[in-house]
Design an enzyme around this catalytic site. Sequence first.
Site, PDB file in Angstrom:
ATOM      1  N   CYS A 189       0.949  -1.066  -0.094  1.00 31.39           N
ATOM      2  CA  CYS A 189       0.010   0.062  -0.200  1.00 31.39           C
ATOM      3  C   CYS A 189       0.790   1.138   0.048  1.00 31.39           C
ATOM      4  CB  CYS A 189      -0.773  -0.013   1.280  1.00 31.39           C
ATOM      5  SG  CYS A 189      -2.180  -1.281   1.053  1.00 31.39           S
TER       6      CYS A 189
HETATM    7  N1  CO8 Z   1     -20.761  -9.517   6.703  1.00 32.04           N
HETATM    8  C1  CO8 Z   1     -20.974  -9.809   8.035  1.00 32.04           C
HETATM    9  N2  CO8 Z   1     -20.286  -9.880   8.867  1.00 32.04           N
HETATM   10  C2  CO8 Z   1     -18.800 -10.101   8.741  1.00 32.04           C
HETATM   11  C3  CO8 Z   1     -18.346  -9.703   7.392  1.00 32.04           C
HETATM   12  C4  CO8 Z   1     -19.336  -9.664   6.377  1.00 32.04           C
HETATM   13  N3  CO8 Z   1     -18.810  -9.428   5.293  1.00 32.04           N
HETATM   14  N4  CO8 Z   1     -17.170  -9.910   7.809  1.00 32.04           N
HETATM   15  C5  CO8 Z   1     -16.682 -10.192   9.063  1.00 32.04           C
HETATM   16  N5  CO8 Z   1     -17.926 -10.306   9.632  1.00 32.04           N
HETATM   17  C6  CO8 Z   1     -18.386 -10.526  11.069  1.00 32.04           C
HETATM   18  C7  CO8 Z   1     -17.007 -11.387  11.685  1.00 32.04           C
HETATM   19  O1  CO8 Z   1     -17.058 -12.454  11.485  1.00 32.04           O
HETATM   20  C8  CO8 Z   1     -17.194 -10.833  13.257  1.00 32.04           C
HETATM   21  O2  CO8 Z   1     -18.110 -11.858  13.849  1.00 32.04           O
HETATM   22  P1  CO8 Z   1     -17.974 -12.013  15.406  1.00 32.04           P
HETATM   23  O3  CO8 Z   1     -17.780 -10.691  16.096  1.00 32.04           O
HETATM   24  O4  CO8 Z   1     -19.038 -12.870  15.571  1.00 32.04           O
HETATM   25  O5  CO8 Z   1     -16.638 -12.948  15.337  1.00 32.04           O
HETATM   26  C9  CO8 Z   1     -17.866  -9.535  13.266  1.00 32.04           C
HETATM   27  O6  CO8 Z   1     -18.278  -9.179  11.781  1.00 32.04           O
HETATM   28  C10 CO8 Z   1     -16.558  -8.669  13.334  1.00 32.04           C
HETATM   29  O7  CO8 Z   1     -15.603  -8.728  12.288  1.00 32.04           O
HETATM   30  P2  CO8 Z   1     -14.025  -8.093  12.390  1.00 32.04           P
HETATM   31  O8  CO8 Z   1     -13.385  -8.131  13.855  1.00 32.04           O
HETATM   32  O9  CO8 Z   1     -13.145  -8.517  11.352  1.00 32.04           O
HETATM   33  O10 CO8 Z   1     -14.554  -6.573  11.911  1.00 32.04           O
HETATM   34  P3  CO8 Z   1     -13.469  -5.179  11.885  1.00 32.04           P
HETATM   35  O11 CO8 Z   1     -14.829  -4.202  12.749  1.00 32.04           O
HETATM   36  O12 CO8 Z   1     -12.267  -5.237  12.662  1.00 32.04           O
HETATM   37  O13 CO8 Z   1     -13.650  -4.880  10.636  1.00 32.04           O
HETATM   38  C11 CO8 Z   1     -11.955  -4.703   8.770  1.00 32.04           C
HETATM   39  C12 CO8 Z   1     -12.944  -5.522   9.750  1.00 32.04           C
HETATM   40  C13 CO8 Z   1     -12.876  -3.529   7.981  1.00 32.04           C
HETATM   41  C14 CO8 Z   1     -11.062  -5.435   7.779  1.00 32.04           C
HETATM   42  C15 CO8 Z   1     -11.026  -3.799   9.834  1.00 32.04           C
HETATM   43  O14 CO8 Z   1     -10.718  -4.532  10.659  1.00 32.04           O
HETATM   44  C16 CO8 Z   1     -10.076  -3.038   8.688  1.00 32.04           C
HETATM   45  O15 CO8 Z   1     -10.372  -2.345   7.967  1.00 32.04           O
HETATM   46  N6  CO8 Z   1      -8.589  -3.037   9.319  1.00 32.04           N
HETATM   47  C17 CO8 Z   1      -8.008  -2.342   8.815  1.00 32.04           C
HETATM   48  C18 CO8 Z   1      -7.245  -3.111   7.614  1.00 32.04           C
HETATM   49  C19 CO8 Z   1      -6.138  -2.432   6.540  1.00 32.04           C
HETATM   50  O16 CO8 Z   1      -5.927  -1.405   6.725  1.00 32.04           O
HETATM   51  N7  CO8 Z   1      -5.583  -3.533   6.352  1.00 32.04           N
HETATM   52  C20 CO8 Z   1      -4.657  -2.942   5.028  1.00 32.04           C
HETATM   53  C21 CO8 Z   1      -4.696  -3.877   4.189  1.00 32.04           C
HETATM   54  S1  CO8 Z   1      -4.265  -3.292   2.329  1.00 32.04           S
HETATM   55  C22 CO8 Z   1      -2.624  -3.393   2.209  1.00 32.04           C
HETATM   56  O17 CO8 Z   1      -1.639  -3.225   3.282  1.00 32.04           O
HETATM   57  C23 CO8 Z   1      -2.200  -3.848   0.959  1.00 32.04           C
HETATM   58  C24 CO8 Z   1      -1.936  -5.326   0.954  1.00 32.04           C
HETATM   59  C25 CO8 Z   1      -1.708  -5.574  -0.430  1.00 32.04           C
HETATM   60  C26 CO8 Z   1      -3.027  -5.333  -1.487  1.00 32.04           C
HETATM   61  C27 CO8 Z   1      -3.825  -6.478  -1.577  1.00 32.04           C
HETATM   62  C28 CO8 Z   1      -4.676  -6.219  -2.651  1.00 32.04           C
HETATM   63  C29 CO8 Z   1      -5.737  -7.331  -2.697  1.00 32.04           C
END
Ligand code: CO8
Length: 374
Positions: free
Chosen positions: A156
């Site tokens: 990124c």
């Molecule tokens: N629909 C419904 N429920 C869902 C879904 C969904 N799609 N997905 C997860 N849930 C559920 C989970 O199972 C969980 O349920 P439970 O509480 O029962 O266990 C609940 O929702 C909460 O899940 P999370 O804890 O995972 O949810 P978050 O509030 O943490 O949100 C995010 C998830 C949005 C992913 C968040 O954690 C986030 O954005 N974090 C930062 C991530 C980030 O910035 N990453 C950078 C990556 S990009 C990068 O560096 C480039 C890499 C190379 C590029 C790759 C290209 C492909």
Amino acid sequence: MAKIVISGSGVFTPSEAISNKELVKSFNQYADLQNEKYAKEIASGEREPITHSSEEFIFKASGIKNRYVMNKSGVLDPKIMHPILEKRSDDELSIQAEMSLKAAKIALEQAKLQSADIDSIIVACSNFERAYPAISIEVQQALGINGFAFDMNVACSSATFAIQVANDMIKSGSARRVLIISPEICSAHVEWRDRDCHFIFGDVCTALVLEEENSAKSSEQFEIISTKCLTSFSNNIRNNSGFLRRTYRNGMDDQRDMQFMQNGRKVFKEVVPMVAKLILQHLSENNISANNLSRLWLHQANKSMNDMIGRKVLGQEPKADQQPNILQEYANTSSAGSIITFSQYSDDLISGDIGIICSFGAGYSAGNVIVQKI
Ligand code: CO8
């Protein structure tokens, strides 16, 4: 020493888009098909059923409503779940070079330059469709540029790290004008079958022109005041695709770690303080108060993450126009995100206004660029 400026920027946006509604509908169809296929194993407790995704969760957790993709039909087909891109012959322009040319054209027009005015190209992005020859050299040939080109990947943070490299190259005299291009086809390396991340990414290509102010003709110029890059190893964002896979037992089978994997919660918790600290330190080293920042063009991964970084840096809630987000429309486009925001939300600034372009992600990596409108 002459000032170095960003004199042009451009964004190529793919023509196909997927809304959260379409995405969730296809994912849920996929989940139903899989659960039907493995009904016996699920009933005996050998296998967990796949749970439905939800539009409400996606928007609330990330701020994303839509993403652009290079191919929509494959991604939305519950029996395929990835883009379908035609294989091109070695004599045809590659898809990343094609996207690069479209974004480069817009940036060059803004900079009021011809391609022959450029003498170096850096293609900087998260993934390359091949190991070699470099996409940047293919773009160089297509644009008819003399000089040199190379590819670089810092996930990124690729574009901001490339700004630092280009800035240093121009300062040292190894290049006069540099084109930085970020053709991101995230749709081909996200796992659309994984509910936790299927909504995160989109495709796009951005381009920037950097040159000395005394040769720049653009009506929109931003001086690069300073750049600061940081890396710190983490496995929390990882992709194990690579040339050694063929050498592993069953290495080429369809396996989860061939695509993007992350521990999103940990990334969120660890990256927010790391980035806020980097920005504050960088501002302090340049005797700039956060109160003097007119704009933060932040990496576009997650809206709450950006809100939190903005609050930490500014010491208060960012004003509506101080920290624009394009996440809702483009989703996370990896290295291109902060550059899209810069390109789309900078022409209202006036001479003397200071802003930062900041990206962060896998590595971990973070790149911060302080700019001032000329
Ligand atoms: N629909 C419904 N429920 C869902 C879904 C969904 N799609 N997905 C997860 N849930 C559920 C989970 O199972 C969980 O349920 P439970 O509480 O029962 O266990 C609940 O929702 C909460 O899940 P999370 O804890 O995972 O949810 P978050 O509030 O943490 O949100 C995010 C998830 C949005 C992913 C968040 O954690 C986030 O954005 N974090 C930062 C991530 C980030 O910035 N990453 C950078 C990556 S990009 C990068 O560096 C480039 C890499 C190379 C590029 C790759 C290209 C492909």
